[in-house]
Design a protein around this motif. Structure first.
Motif, short mmCIF file in Angstrom:
data_model
loop_
_atom_site.label_atom_id
_atom_site.label_comp_id
_atom_site.label_asym_id
_atom_site.label_seq_id
_atom_site.Cartn_x
_atom_site.Cartn_y
_atom_site.Cartn_z
N LEU A 169 1.16 -1.67 0.26
CA LEU A 169 -0.02 0.23 0.32
C LEU A 169 1.24 1.54 0.35
CD1 LEU A 169 -3.48 -1.39 2.70
CD2 LEU A 169 -2.60 -0.61 -0.31
N LYS A 221 0.76 3.94 -2.70
CA LYS A 221 -0.65 5.04 -2.60
C LYS A 221 0.17 5.99 -3.00
CE LYS A 221 -4.75 3.37 0.21
NZ LYS A 221 -5.68 3.14 -0.57
N ASP A 222 1.39 6.29 -2.83
CA ASP A 222 2.40 7.78 -2.90
C ASP A 222 1.97 7.99 -4.74
OD1 ASP A 222 4.47 8.96 -2.99
OD2 ASP A 222 5.63 7.93 -4.44
N PRO A 250 -3.34 7.77 -4.62
CA PRO A 250 -4.30 7.62 -3.53
C PRO A 250 -5.41 6.53 -3.11
CG PRO A 250 -3.37 9.82 -3.48
CD PRO A 250 -3.00 9.28 -4.59
N GLU A 251 -5.95 6.55 -3.61
CA GLU A 251 -7.17 6.19 -4.05
C GLU A 251 -6.72 4.51 -4.42
OE1 GLU A 251 -6.17 7.85 -7.36
OE2 GLU A 251 -7.03 9.12 -6.07
N PHE A 280 -5.68 0.73 -4.57
CA PHE A 280 -5.99 -0.32 -3.52
C PHE A 280 -5.39 -1.42 -4.43
CE2 PHE A 280 -10.23 0.47 -5.79
CZ PHE A 280 -10.50 -0.99 -5.67
N GLY A 330 -7.08 -1.83 1.59
CA GLY A 330 -6.59 -1.18 0.58
C GLY A 330 -7.78 0.80 -0.13
N THR A 349 -13.51 5.49 -0.96
CA THR A 349 -13.14 4.80 -1.99
C THR A 349 -14.52 3.54 -2.81
OG1 THR A 349 -10.84 4.93 -2.29
CG2 THR A 349 -11.33 3.46 -3.58
N HIS A 375 -5.85 0.88 -10.24
CA HIS A 375 -5.69 2.41 -9.79
C HIS A 375 -7.51 3.23 -10.16
CE1 HIS A 375 -4.24 6.68 -11.18
NE2 HIS A 375 -5.01 6.45 -9.95
#
Length: 584
Positions: free
Chosen positions: A32, A36-37, A40-41, A43, A52, A57, A292
């Motif tokens: 994660l 997420k870097d 952010p959404e 998983f 995640g 979301t 994503h």
């Protein structure tokens, strides 16, 4: 008791094996932070578990983008399993008002449409006001090459609606959402009067986050909400393991609504990338998928990448560190070594994904091209001109050096996209990553060069009108009329095709007008082709002016006009408009 627990655990593992292959377990703390870097959404799914994805979301709606292809493919496969359609039936027989059935050509089938190999020309951006039939223009035979094809997907949608007599939104709810245990409101279509033809159908529709996860999970497990098979094993293989089209063992494979890529020691299935919408990088053999839900391009026009591409790179780097190898490059090279070595390789190529507009075809020869030259049996050089807005380097021509990896496959370095040529003699194609080229040879070079001299050739031919009032003979006066009428008809036809064709066809929707000027253009070409023969007749019969300025310049003028007539005829052939009468 402990022994029975061990037996139970083994049974559960064996039951899970068919669903996820060599399932691996990834720790959220290893995955994660890295994905997420970038998004952010984002998983990921590991087996049946989603990691995640927050409640926000799960309840947020995201544009489908190119993931809409995957959803349409799922519906088509479900209907095929139910016997409603056949994946091998000619689409033209169900939609005769849209597409003609030609027994002498490869019939376009749902398999071609799902693999994006139907061969339709790329639609022209920002011109979307015409019915679908105006965009069904083929530029190559079906099954030759896989390219992003929004027109093919619109034809598939029309085919499914025709066979079921239901709108596609109802089909998605019936064949996809309900079996996955999702409510109809999980998918919200965007209603428009005219479809955006350059975009995949339903790409503007929005899908709820939990539905995105359910859709992505189908790449890992062939299960519906009850645990029953979502598809038959044969149909499910078209989603994950059995490409409908593959040009080379080292190249990508076109699956049903997605693509299978290979690099390093892994192979994965990709949904979406740089176009806005859902992006998925799935490893079906390992039971892992990175999602994503809103892969949007960077806002900067100067950016050379996109969020979807960065997300894929991050997902692949994480897979390299945590997922055991799922692909062997050496085995693929061994398969490629069985191909016959090419006698000749290289030449001049241009981008394969062009529209049916002559202006696009001609300008594409200069703005998007690949010139490959084989130095020796192991080394090849390539000069590359990228098109504007390509997902590569945009700028001056690049010169790259490649080393042979296998027959028809060359690589600069592991970090660079390989250069792969078509091992088949069906049009001569080449790929660098996702960028496809078609061989144009010497004609591709003269396509742009000859076009620069069309105005000069027209002017030279129009000067033949000076002979309309000639006193030498009636044949000379007839020659002058041929020059005037032929040059005018050809000049007007070329100008209209270059500047007016898309407006007249797509906005005015008057294809008969295009047929009219193209008929005039071809009549003009026939008149111009008579000029060299008339010139030879004048000389052979000594039917030449006998005094004045005409005595000195008649001969050279005849030769110049004959050359202009032949040059103009050859240019229209190279451009592909000579002998063409219909609008599309």
């Amino acid at each position: 008791m402990r022994f029975s627990q061990i037996i139970l655990w083994l049974c559960l593992m064996l039951a899970a094996a068919p669903a996820f292959g060599q399932a691996v377990v990834l720790r959220p703390e290893d995955v994660l932070p890295r994905i997420k870097d970038v998004a952010p959404e984002a998983f990921y799914i590991n087996g049946h578990d989603v990691h995640g994805m927050t409640d926000e979301t799960a309840n947020t709606y995201y544009p489908l983008g190119d993931a809409a292809k995957f959803m349409l493919a799922l519906v088509a496969l479900r209907l095929a399993d139910e016997g409603v359609i056949s994946l091998d039936e000619p689409v033209a027989k169900a939609l005769p008002s849209l597409i003609d059935f030609n027994p002498f050509e490869v019939a376009i089938t749902p398999k071609h449409l799902m693999a994006e190999t139907a061969g339709f020309a790329r639609p022209i951006a920002d011109i979307n006001d015409a019915p679908l039939r105006y965009y069904l223009i083929t530029s190559r035979g079906a099954g030759q090459i896989s390219l992003h094809d929004p027109i093919g997907w619109r034809l598939l949608q029309a085919f499914l609606e025709k066979r079921t007599d239901q709108p596609v939104v109802e089909l998605l709810a019936q064949e996809l959402l309900t079996p996955l245990g999702l409510p109809e409101e999980a998918l919200i279509p965007v209603e428009t009067r005219y479809p955006d033809m350059p975009a995949t159908p339903l790409s503007d529709a929005v899908l709820r986050g939990d539905a995105v996860a359910a859709m992505a999970r189908l790449l890992l497990a062939n299960e519906d909400a009850s645990g029953a098979p979502f598809l038959t094993s044969e149909s499910y293989g078209l989603l994950t393991t059995r490409p409908l089209w593959q040009m080379h063992p080292l190249g990508f494979g076109a699956l049903a609504g997605s693509r299978r890529y290979r690099s390093g020691s892994h192979e994965w299935v990709q949904l979406g990338l740089c176009r806005p919408g859902v992006s998925v990088v799935a490893f079906p053999a390992s039971g892992v998928a990175y999602i994503h839900p809103s892969a949007t391009p960077f806002p900067s026009v100067q950016s050379q990448s996109c969020a979807g591409k960065l997300f894929r790179e991050r997902a692949l780097s994480n897979a390299t560190a945590n997922i055991p190898p799922t692909w062997s490059r050496q085995e693929a090279i061994a398969a490629a070594d069985k191909l016959l070595e090419p006698e000749t390789l290289g030449g001049r190529y241009q981008c394969a994904n062009v529209s049916a507009w002559v202006k696009d075809r001609v300008e594409g020869s200069a703005t998007c091209r690949l010139t490959a030259h084989l130095i020796d049996s192991e080394t090849l050089t390539a000069q590359i001109v990228w098109p504007p807005h390509a997902d590569f380097v945009v700028g001056p021509p690049l010169s790259r050096r490649y080393q042979r990896e296998a027959p028809y496959a060359y690589r600069g370095s592991l970090a660079e996209q390989p250069l792969i040529f078509s091992p088949y003699r069906a049009g001569g194609y080449a790929y660098i990553g996702d960028m496809a080229y078609v061989r144009v040879g010497v004609l591709g070079y003269f396509r742009t060069i000859a076009g620069k001299y069309i105005p000069l050739m027209i002017v030279i031919l129009l000067t033949g009108a000076l002979h309309i009032r000639s006193k030498t003979s009636v044949q000379w006066r007839r020659f002058g009329w041929f020059c005037l009428a032929g040059a005018t008809l050809v000049g007007f036809g070329v100008y209209a095709d270059w500047y007016w064709w898309p407006t007249v066809l797509y906005q005015l929707q008057m294809p008969w007008l295009i047929t009219l000027w193209r008929t005039g253009l071809n009549i003009g070409l026939m008149l111009l082709l008579a000029l060299p023969m008339l010139s030879m007749t004048f000389i052979r019969q000594q039917n030449m002016p006998e005094r004045g300025v005409a005595l000195l310049f008649a001969g050279p003028h005849l030769g110049l006009m004959s050359l202009a007539a032949i040059g103009l005829f050859l240019t229209t052939i190279i451009w592909g408009i000579a002998g063409t009468f219909t609008a599309y």
